[in-house]
Motif scaffolding. Sequence first.
Motif, PDB file in Angstrom:
ATOM      1  N   LEU A 225      43.776  63.502   6.943  1.00  0.00           N
ATOM      2  CA  LEU A 225      45.146  63.555   5.495  1.00  0.00           C
ATOM      3  C   LEU A 225      46.872  64.072   7.263  1.00  0.00           C
ATOM      4  O   LEU A 225      46.296  64.341   8.140  1.00  0.00           O
ATOM      5  N   ARG A 227      50.044  66.461   7.169  1.00  0.00           N
ATOM      6  CA  ARG A 227      51.151  67.343   7.046  1.00  0.00           C
ATOM      7  C   ARG A 227      52.451  67.691   5.357  1.00  0.00           C
ATOM      8  O   ARG A 227      52.376  66.170   5.636  1.00  0.00           O
ATOM      9  N   ASP A 229      50.244  66.273   2.426  1.00  0.00           N
ATOM     10  CA  ASP A 229      49.609  66.023   1.639  1.00  0.00           C
ATOM     11  C   ASP A 229      49.171  66.945   0.433  1.00  0.00           C
ATOM     12  O   ASP A 229      48.930  68.578   0.734  1.00  0.00           O
ATOM     13  N   VAL A 231      46.842  68.601  -2.299  1.00  0.00           N
ATOM     14  CA  VAL A 231      45.219  68.223  -2.362  1.00  0.00           C
ATOM     15  C   VAL A 231      45.536  69.202  -3.828  1.00  0.00           C
ATOM     16  O   VAL A 231      45.601  69.814  -4.019  1.00  0.00           O
ATOM     17  N   MET A 240      48.536  70.920   2.590  1.00  0.00           N
ATOM     18  CA  MET A 240      48.051  70.394   3.631  1.00  0.00           C
ATOM     19  C   MET A 240      49.124  71.528   5.262  1.00  0.00           C
ATOM     20  O   MET A 240      50.136  70.930   5.356  1.00  0.00           O
ATOM     21  N   ASP A 242      48.437  70.745   7.953  1.00  0.00           N
ATOM     22  CA  ASP A 242      48.075  69.923   8.914  1.00  0.00           C
ATOM     23  C   ASP A 242      46.719  68.904   9.041  1.00  0.00           C
ATOM     24  O   ASP A 242      46.346  69.060   7.700  1.00  0.00           O
ATOM     25  N   GLU A 243      46.055  68.415  10.156  1.00  0.00           N
ATOM     26  CA  GLU A 243      44.715  67.542   9.388  1.00  0.00           C
ATOM     27  C   GLU A 243      43.750  68.450   8.968  1.00  0.00           C
ATOM     28  O   GLU A 243      42.930  67.967   7.877  1.00  0.00           O
ATOM     29  N   THR A 244      43.585  69.619   9.110  1.00  0.00           N
ATOM     30  CA  THR A 244      42.640  70.723   8.391  1.00  0.00           C
ATOM     31  C   THR A 244      42.789  72.213   8.118  1.00  0.00           C
ATOM     32  O   THR A 244      41.930  72.334   6.955  1.00  0.00           O
ATOM     33  N   ASN A 245      43.971  72.635   8.121  1.00  0.00           N
ATOM     34  CA  ASN A 245      44.368  73.045   7.120  1.00  0.00           C
ATOM     35  C   ASN A 245      45.181  73.606   6.446  1.00  0.00           C
ATOM     36  O   ASN A 245      45.710  72.576   5.980  1.00  0.00           O
ATOM     37  N   PHE A 246      44.935  74.578   5.253  1.00  0.00           N
ATOM     38  CA  PHE A 246      45.779  74.058   4.242  1.00  0.00           C
ATOM     39  C   PHE A 246      46.223  75.496   3.498  1.00  0.00           C
ATOM     40  O   PHE A 246      45.983  76.117   3.626  1.00  0.00           O
ATOM     41  N   LEU A 261      40.306  73.181   4.918  1.00  0.00           N
ATOM     42  CA  LEU A 261      40.880  72.655   4.021  1.00  0.00           C
ATOM     43  C   LEU A 261      38.907  72.573   3.467  1.00  0.00           C
ATOM     44  O   LEU A 261      38.759  72.416   1.789  1.00  0.00           O
ATOM     45  N   ILE A 279      44.406  63.563  -3.652  1.00  0.00           N
ATOM     46  CA  ILE A 279      45.164  63.893  -3.070  1.00  0.00           C
ATOM     47  C   ILE A 279      46.225  62.652  -2.757  1.00  0.00           C
ATOM     48  O   ILE A 279      46.383  61.708  -2.788  1.00  0.00           O
TER      49      ILE A 279
END
Length: 282
Positions: A225, A227, A229, A231, A240, A242-246, A261, A279
């Motif tokens: 994922l 920044r 995106d 969901v 998103m 970054d790759e992990t935080n939402f 996430l 997504i």
Amino acid sequence: MSFDRRITPVRTDLADERLRGQVEAERFTTGTVKRVVATFSALHRHPSREAPVDTQAIFGESVTIYDEHEGWAWVQLHEDGYVGYLPSEALGEAGAEPTHKVRAIRTFVYPGPNLKLPFQSYLTLNSKVSVTEAEGDYARLANGGWVFAAHLSGLDAFETDYVALAERFLHTPYLWGGKTSLGIDCSGLAQTVLTAAGIKAPRDSDMQERELGEPVEVKPDLSGLKRGDLVFWKGHVGLMMDETNFIHATGHSMTVMIEPLAVAEERIRLGSYGPISAIKRL
């Protein structure tokens, strides 16, 4: 023919003239265009303050009024096409065309170009205003009052990072149907920041999932994922960071919050909306 009642101005007794031949109604009308003159106003599903709220109309937004009765106007919002009932007192004549929009998440309106004066009202992000003159750091509005000019931008100026803008709403209270920094819901947050970035977005999460961006594979480990995106779950959306935080507006904390996430996905899947439905990448 099936129509989405949220964005289709039709009742058994009245409908938009553009729908003639497509729907049945006792009469048809082209309606009258006015603008929202309240800071913001709840758009109700029925003409009652106790009726469910679907969204909010904000200052300067144009609406078409199809019917007005006992203090309520049945309208369609021009920004996203939503149909519902606004208090008549929230609406006024179209007046001068907007020249600017509010780029701050909230700005005060003063009786003069001086921050020490008691404020008269305030405006929220994406509100449209008509500026008549400038004095020092302040801009005078056609409908009266002055705002800090740096809180305004031209109508054709857009945010370059809608995720950074979403972060400015962090800790804002969750409010069903909300679209302002006083209270906002998940799809309201997405729509508001995308609009500020010049990306036309529908109001509700199911519409956004259907109409925005390109699909991204939902991997079991939620990897890949980026920044920005979006969901989606059935009835929920977030962005998103970054790759992990939402970041999302959620009834879980009744705020706009940031979390991994994976943590949100597990809680939402098990407790409320089920698995991620899509997504989308803009």
